[in-house]
Design a protein around this motif. Structure first.
Motif, PDB file in Angstrom:
ATOM      1  N   MET A 140      75.420  53.155 -12.950  1.00  0.00           N
ATOM      2  CA  MET A 140      75.090  52.013 -12.094  1.00  0.00           C
ATOM      3  C   MET A 140      75.039  52.413 -10.620  1.00  0.00           C
ATOM      4  N   LYS A 141      75.932  53.306 -10.218  1.00  0.00           N
ATOM      5  CA  LYS A 141      75.893  53.808  -8.843  1.00  0.00           C
ATOM      6  C   LYS A 141      74.601  54.580  -8.594  1.00  0.00           C
ATOM      7  N   ALA A 142      74.190  55.364  -9.596  1.00  0.00           N
ATOM      8  CA  ALA A 142      72.966  56.156  -9.456  1.00  0.00           C
ATOM      9  C   ALA A 142      71.740  55.247  -9.345  1.00  0.00           C
ATOM     10  N   VAL A 143      71.692  54.213 -10.178  1.00  0.00           N
ATOM     11  CA  VAL A 143      70.557  53.278 -10.130  1.00  0.00           C
ATOM     12  C   VAL A 143      70.486  52.606  -8.766  1.00  0.00           C
ATOM     13  N   LYS A 144      71.632  52.241  -8.233  1.00  0.00           N
ATOM     14  CA  LYS A 144      71.669  51.580  -6.925  1.00  0.00           C
ATOM     15  C   LYS A 144      71.137  52.488  -5.818  1.00  0.00           C
ATOM     16  N   ARG A 145      71.389  53.805  -5.938  1.00  0.00           N
ATOM     17  CA  ARG A 145      71.002  54.752  -4.891  1.00  0.00           C
ATOM     18  C   ARG A 145      69.677  55.461  -5.166  1.00  0.00           C
ATOM     19  N   PHE A 146      69.067  55.197  -6.301  1.00  0.00           N
ATOM     20  CA  PHE A 146      67.861  55.929  -6.707  1.00  0.00           C
ATOM     21  C   PHE A 146      66.675  55.584  -5.804  1.00  0.00           C
ATOM     22  N   ASP A 147      66.002  56.621  -5.327  1.00  0.00           N
ATOM     23  CA  ASP A 147      64.820  56.445  -4.479  1.00  0.00           C
ATOM     24  C   ASP A 147      63.601  56.983  -5.228  1.00  0.00           C
ATOM     25  N   PRO A 148      62.723  56.122  -5.709  1.00  0.00           N
ATOM     26  CA  PRO A 148      61.558  56.578  -6.481  1.00  0.00           C
ATOM     27  C   PRO A 148      60.574  57.400  -5.666  1.00  0.00           C
ATOM     28  N   ASN A 149      60.691  57.338  -4.340  1.00  0.00           N
ATOM     29  CA  ASN A 149      59.782  58.104  -3.488  1.00  0.00           C
ATOM     30  C   ASN A 149      60.040  59.604  -3.547  1.00  0.00           C
ATOM     31  N   GLN A 150      61.192  60.004  -4.118  1.00  0.00           N
ATOM     32  CA  GLN A 150      61.536  61.428  -4.197  1.00  0.00           C
ATOM     33  C   GLN A 150      60.796  62.146  -5.316  1.00  0.00           C
ATOM     34  N   GLY A 151      60.180  61.392  -6.217  1.00  0.00           N
ATOM     35  CA  GLY A 151      59.362  62.011  -7.257  1.00  0.00           C
ATOM     36  C   GLY A 151      60.115  62.644  -8.407  1.00  0.00           C
ATOM     37  N   VAL A 152      61.355  62.203  -8.663  1.00  0.00           N
ATOM     38  CA  VAL A 152      62.127  62.728  -9.800  1.00  0.00           C
ATOM     39  C   VAL A 152      62.457  61.585 -10.748  1.00  0.00           C
ATOM     40  N   ARG A 153      62.726  61.932 -12.016  1.00  0.00           N
ATOM     41  CA  ARG A 153      63.105  60.910 -12.986  1.00  0.00           C
ATOM     42  C   ARG A 153      64.550  60.470 -12.742  1.00  0.00           C
ATOM     43  N   LEU A 154      64.820  59.248 -13.106  1.00  0.00           N
ATOM     44  CA  LEU A 154      66.156  58.689 -12.887  1.00  0.00           C
ATOM     45  C   LEU A 154      67.229  59.484 -13.611  1.00  0.00           C
ATOM     46  N   VAL A 155      66.944  59.936 -14.825  1.00  0.00           N
ATOM     47  CA  VAL A 155      67.965  60.643 -15.603  1.00  0.00           C
ATOM     48  C   VAL A 155      68.404  61.924 -14.898  1.00  0.00           C
ATOM     49  N   SER A 156      67.475  62.613 -14.233  1.00  0.00           N
ATOM     50  CA  SER A 156      67.823  63.839 -13.508  1.00  0.00           C
ATOM     51  C   SER A 156      68.729  63.526 -12.325  1.00  0.00           C
ATOM     52  N   PHE A 157      68.433  62.412 -11.654  1.00  0.00           N
ATOM     53  CA  PHE A 157      69.232  62.007 -10.505  1.00  0.00           C
ATOM     54  C   PHE A 157      70.601  61.489 -10.937  1.00  0.00           C
ATOM     55  N   ALA A 158      70.651  60.799 -12.067  1.00  0.00           N
ATOM     56  CA  ALA A 158      71.875  60.114 -12.491  1.00  0.00           C
ATOM     57  C   ALA A 158      72.925  61.048 -13.073  1.00  0.00           C
TER      58      ALA A 158
END
Length: 288
Positions: free
Chosen positions: A88-106
């Motif tokens: 949930m913290k990752a979803v809140k901070r996720f920036d789609p402009n970075q061009g990476v998938r959410l799972v990689s960021f999370a």
């Protein structure tokens, strides 16, 4: 996708773990296009429905990561719950402009929350363990591929890989293989033997909220002062310090000498002068 399709109990791993696993496994995964659309809706418009769908569709990944921590003897439901907090913290901070998938960021956020939970609850880690040793516990556990004791070559290889002394690896291996003794007296112990339980005599002074707040403030302030001191250095000196001290794979004097076309002795002098300036900057900040 609506929460009304999933009973509340199935959304909580602590209620019914098997039911929860089946429920999250049945939630459809998002395509890259769907994920991107939802991420932009959350990022640009603060759409909570988009956030909910992003979280629900990635719960299966939290389960996968949490299973890798099963060897610590902690409840799987608790590990998953902590991982969900990280998601949930990752979803809140996720920036789609970075061009990476959410799972990689999370992944980072999920593991960070589970790590904190393990450190707070696994007694072998908690008792008389420094921050560096706690990090070694996780690294050593992932590096140790079998149940037998490590031989000398394996100890040396792990020590070199983790940048610690072989004796430290041996100590951590012994504690990693140790029995996780109970903090409270066992239910069947009588009054004469129950006094031996640490709960009866061990006073944890570090649990004082005032002390914890003071230490946290000091660490934050020290980090801020170090960042200011690094920013005051010239670009070459800053790069030398970062690559010599802060990088995961630290550069040697000779490697940096080749990069800058000077001698290794000159790199050493630049490093020494930069460290001196850092200490002066931090000292001035403390006085101020």
């Amino acid at each position: 996708m609506s929460t009304s399709l999933l009973p509340v109990g199935q959304l909580s791993p602590g209620h019914d773990l098997n039911g929860y696993l089946q429920a999250v496994g049945s939630i459809p995964m998002l395509t890259a296009e769907e994920e991107s659309e939802l991420a932009y809706r959350l990022h640009d418009e603060g759409d909570l429905e988009a956030a909910r769908r992003l979280v629900l569709s990635h719960l299966r990944f939290v389960v996968h990561i949490a299973r890798s921590y099963s060897g610590y003897g902690l409840p799987q439901a608790d590990l998953i719950q902590e991982g969900n907090v990280g998601l949930m913290k990752a979803v809140k901070r996720f920036d789609p402009n970075q061009g990476v998938r959410l799972v990689s960021f999370a992944v980072h956020w999920i593991k960070a929350e589970i790590h904190e939970f393990v450190l707070r609850n696994w007694r072998i880690v908690k008792v008389a363990t420094t921050k560096a040793q706690r990090k070694l516990f996780f690294n050593l556990r992932s590096a140790k591929k079998r149940l037998a004791w490590l031989n000398s070559d394996e100890v040396d290889a792990i020590a070199k890989d983790l940048d610690v002394k072989p004796e430290v690896v041996r100590e951590m291996e012994g504690r990693l293989s140790a029995h996780d003794a109970g903090f409270d007296a066992a239910p069947n112990e009588d009054d004469e033997s129950s006094w031996q339980a640490p709960v009866h005599f061990l006073d944890d002074a570090s649990a004082d909220p005032a002390t914890q707040l003071e230490e946290s403030d000091w660490e934050d302030d020290a980090t801020r002062r170090l960042q200011l001191a690094m920013a005051a250095l010239d670009e070459r000196s800053r790069d030398i310090l970062q690559r010599r001290w802060l990088a995961e794979e630290k550069a040697t004097l000779h490697e940096l000498a080749d990069v800058y076309g000077v001698s290794a002795e000159r790199i050493r002098q630049l490093e020494k002068n930069a460290m001196k300036k850092i200490r002066q900057q931090i000292g001035d900040a403390l006085v101020a």
